[in-house]
Design an enzyme around this catalytic site. Structure first.
Site, mmCIF file in Angstrom:
data_model
loop_
_atom_site.group_PDB
_atom_site.id
_atom_site.type_symbol
_atom_site.label_atom_id
_atom_site.label_comp_id
_atom_site.label_asym_id
_atom_site.label_seq_id
_atom_site.Cartn_x
_atom_site.Cartn_y
_atom_site.Cartn_z
ATOM 1 N N HIS A 90 5.748 -70.953 -44.268
ATOM 2 C CA HIS A 90 4.460 -70.411 -44.705
ATOM 3 C C HIS A 90 4.221 -70.662 -46.195
ATOM 4 O O HIS A 90 4.903 -70.116 -47.040
ATOM 5 C CB HIS A 90 4.443 -68.904 -44.411
ATOM 6 C CG HIS A 90 3.128 -68.242 -44.639
ATOM 7 N ND1 HIS A 90 2.984 -67.116 -45.401
ATOM 8 C CD2 HIS A 90 1.897 -68.572 -44.205
ATOM 9 C CE1 HIS A 90 1.717 -66.754 -45.424
ATOM 10 N NE2 HIS A 90 1.031 -67.622 -44.707
ATOM 11 N N ASP A 107 -2.759 -74.286 -46.791
ATOM 12 C CA ASP A 107 -4.182 -73.959 -46.709
ATOM 13 C C ASP A 107 -4.974 -74.980 -47.518
ATOM 14 O O ASP A 107 -4.556 -75.374 -48.612
ATOM 15 C CB ASP A 107 -4.449 -72.577 -47.302
ATOM 16 C CG ASP A 107 -3.628 -71.498 -46.627
ATOM 17 O OD1 ASP A 107 -4.141 -70.892 -45.672
ATOM 18 O OD2 ASP A 107 -2.480 -71.249 -47.058
ATOM 19 N N HIS A 154 -4.213 -71.089 -51.098
ATOM 20 C CA HIS A 154 -4.622 -70.086 -50.125
ATOM 21 C C HIS A 154 -5.906 -69.373 -50.520
ATOM 22 O O HIS A 154 -6.852 -69.269 -49.740
ATOM 23 C CB HIS A 154 -3.508 -69.050 -49.918
ATOM 24 C CG HIS A 154 -3.909 -67.945 -48.989
ATOM 25 N ND1 HIS A 154 -4.477 -66.767 -49.433
ATOM 26 C CD2 HIS A 154 -3.849 -67.860 -47.635
ATOM 27 C CE1 HIS A 154 -4.750 -66.000 -48.398
ATOM 28 N NE2 HIS A 154 -4.384 -66.641 -47.291
ATOM 29 N N GLU A 206 -4.211 -75.484 -42.372
ATOM 30 C CA GLU A 206 -5.304 -74.552 -42.074
ATOM 31 C C GLU A 206 -6.611 -75.007 -42.724
ATOM 32 O O GLU A 206 -6.680 -75.234 -43.925
ATOM 33 C CB GLU A 206 -4.977 -73.134 -42.553
ATOM 34 C CG GLU A 206 -6.080 -72.144 -42.190
ATOM 35 C CD GLU A 206 -5.762 -70.702 -42.537
ATOM 36 O OE1 GLU A 206 -6.715 -69.904 -42.635
ATOM 37 O OE2 GLU A 206 -4.569 -70.379 -42.718
#
Length: 284
Positions: free
Chosen positions: A42, A71, A84, A143
Site C-alpha cells: 500500500h 494513487d 494519494h 488507483e
C-alpha cells in the site's frame, strides 16, 4: 463355497468403501485448498519510507511484494504523478491542489522530510518514472479517480501501460471507487483486470444485482476489512469475483490481516509487508 462367496463380497464392499471414502476426502481437500493471498504494498513500503516515493517502492520491491499499490493524480500539464491526497499539504513542503501545478513545479518540492529527515529532498515521481525503473520485474496496482469530476486520466494511463507492454504481460491491475472510470478503461481495453473499490457500511449492500453489475467490467472488488468474513469471500468467489481487503482502521490492521487471510482473502493492501508475508507463510 458359500462362505467363500460371502468373504469375497465383504472384501469387495470394504475396498469400495475405502475407495469412496478416499474420493470424498480428495474432493474435500481440493475444495478446501487455501487461496494464495497476494501481498499488495500500500503506497509502497510506507511504514519505512515516505509513501508513494521511489524509496518506498524500492523497499517494497526488495521485500518481494506481489504488487506495488499507488494513487494517480494529474498535474496542470496533464502528467500522471503518484500521490494519494488531492493536495500537497500533508506529504510535501508545498501547499494547494496538485492539479494547479506543473510537473516541473512539483519536482522542486521536498516529499520526504515530513516522514524522516533522512529522506529530505525526496521527490514526487510520475507513474512513468516508476515503470521505467522496474518495468515488468514487478506488478502494479493502480488507483484512478475523476479529475475535477471528469474522466481525464484513463486514456493516457492505458496508452502508457500499452506502450510499456504491462497489459500484455499481465503486470497491472487498475482499481477505483469510480465505476465510471473503470467502465471507461474497460471500453478502452477489455484485457485490463479491474477492481471496484467500495465503501459499503453493511454486507447487505452486496446484493446479487450489484454483483451482476460489477461483473460486466470488474474481476474483483475492494472491501474494508470490518465487513470481510468467509461467508462474504465465498459469495464473491461463487460469483467469480476476487476479494481484496483494505484497512480503514490503522490500529487494528495487523490483527485484521490475520483474520481475513485465514478467511481466504485474495489480496490485502498492507502497510506492513514483512509482517503480512509471515502471515501468508503460516497460513499455508
Amino acid at each position: 463355497m458359500k462362505k467363500l462367496i460371502i468373504f469375497l463380497i465383504i472384501c469387495l464392499f470394504s475396498i469400495s468403501s475405502v475407495g469412496c471414502s478416499y474420493s470424498v476426502y480428495a474432493k474435500k481437500e481440493k475444495k478446501e485448498k487455501k487461496v494464495k493471498t497476494e501481498i499488495i504494498a500500500h503506497r509502497g513500503a510506507d511504514d519505512r519510507a515516505p509513501e508513494e516515493t521511489m524509496s518506498a517502492f524500492k523497499l517494497a520491491v526488495k521485500d518481494k511484494a506481489d504488487f506495488l499499490e499507488m494513487d494517480l493524480r494529474e498535474t496542470k500539464d496533464k502528467k500522471l504523478v503518484l500521490m494519494h491526497d488531492p493536495t500537497l499539504n500533508r506529504t510535501t513542503n508545498g501547499k494547494g491542489d496538485v492539479s494547479r501545478f506543473t510537473l516541473k513545479q512539483l519536482k522542486k518540492l521536498d516529499a520526504g522530510s515530513w516522514f524522516n529527515r533522512k529522506y529530505k529532498n525526496e521527490r514526487i515521481i510520475t507513474l512513468e518514472e516508476l515503470i521505467n525503473r522496474y518495468g515488468s520485474n514487478t506488478k502494479y496496482f493502480i488507483e484512478t479517480r475523476r479529475v475535477n469530476n471528469k474522466l481525464k486520466m484513463e486514456e493516457p494511463l492505458v496508452k502508457l501501460l500499452n506502450k510499456k507492454g504491462l497489459i500484455k504481460k499481465k503486470k497491472v491491475v487498475i482499481q477505483s471507487y469510480s465505476a465510471m472510470s473503470l467502465q471507461k478503461i474497460h471500453k478502452l481495453n477489455k484485457s485490463v483486470p479491474l477492481v471496484q473499490l467500495t465503501l459499503f457500511k453493511s454486507k447487505k449492500e452486496f446484493t446479487d444485482k450489484k454483483l451482476k453489475e460489477w461483473k460486466k467490467y470488474a474481476m474483483g472488488i475492494g472491501v474494508d476489512s470490518k465487513l470481510v468474513d468467509k461467508k462474504l469471500i465465498d459469495k464473491m468467489h461463487k460469483n467469480n469475483l476476487k476479494l481484496y481487503v483494505f484497512f480503514l482502521n490503522d490500529k487494528k490492521e495487523k490483527s485484521e490481516q490475520k483474520r481475513v487471510i485465514n478467511a481466504g482473502a485474495d489480496g490485502v493492501f498492507t502497510n506492513y509487508i514483512t509482517y503480512t508475508k509471515s502471515l501468508t507463510k503460516s497460513s499455508k
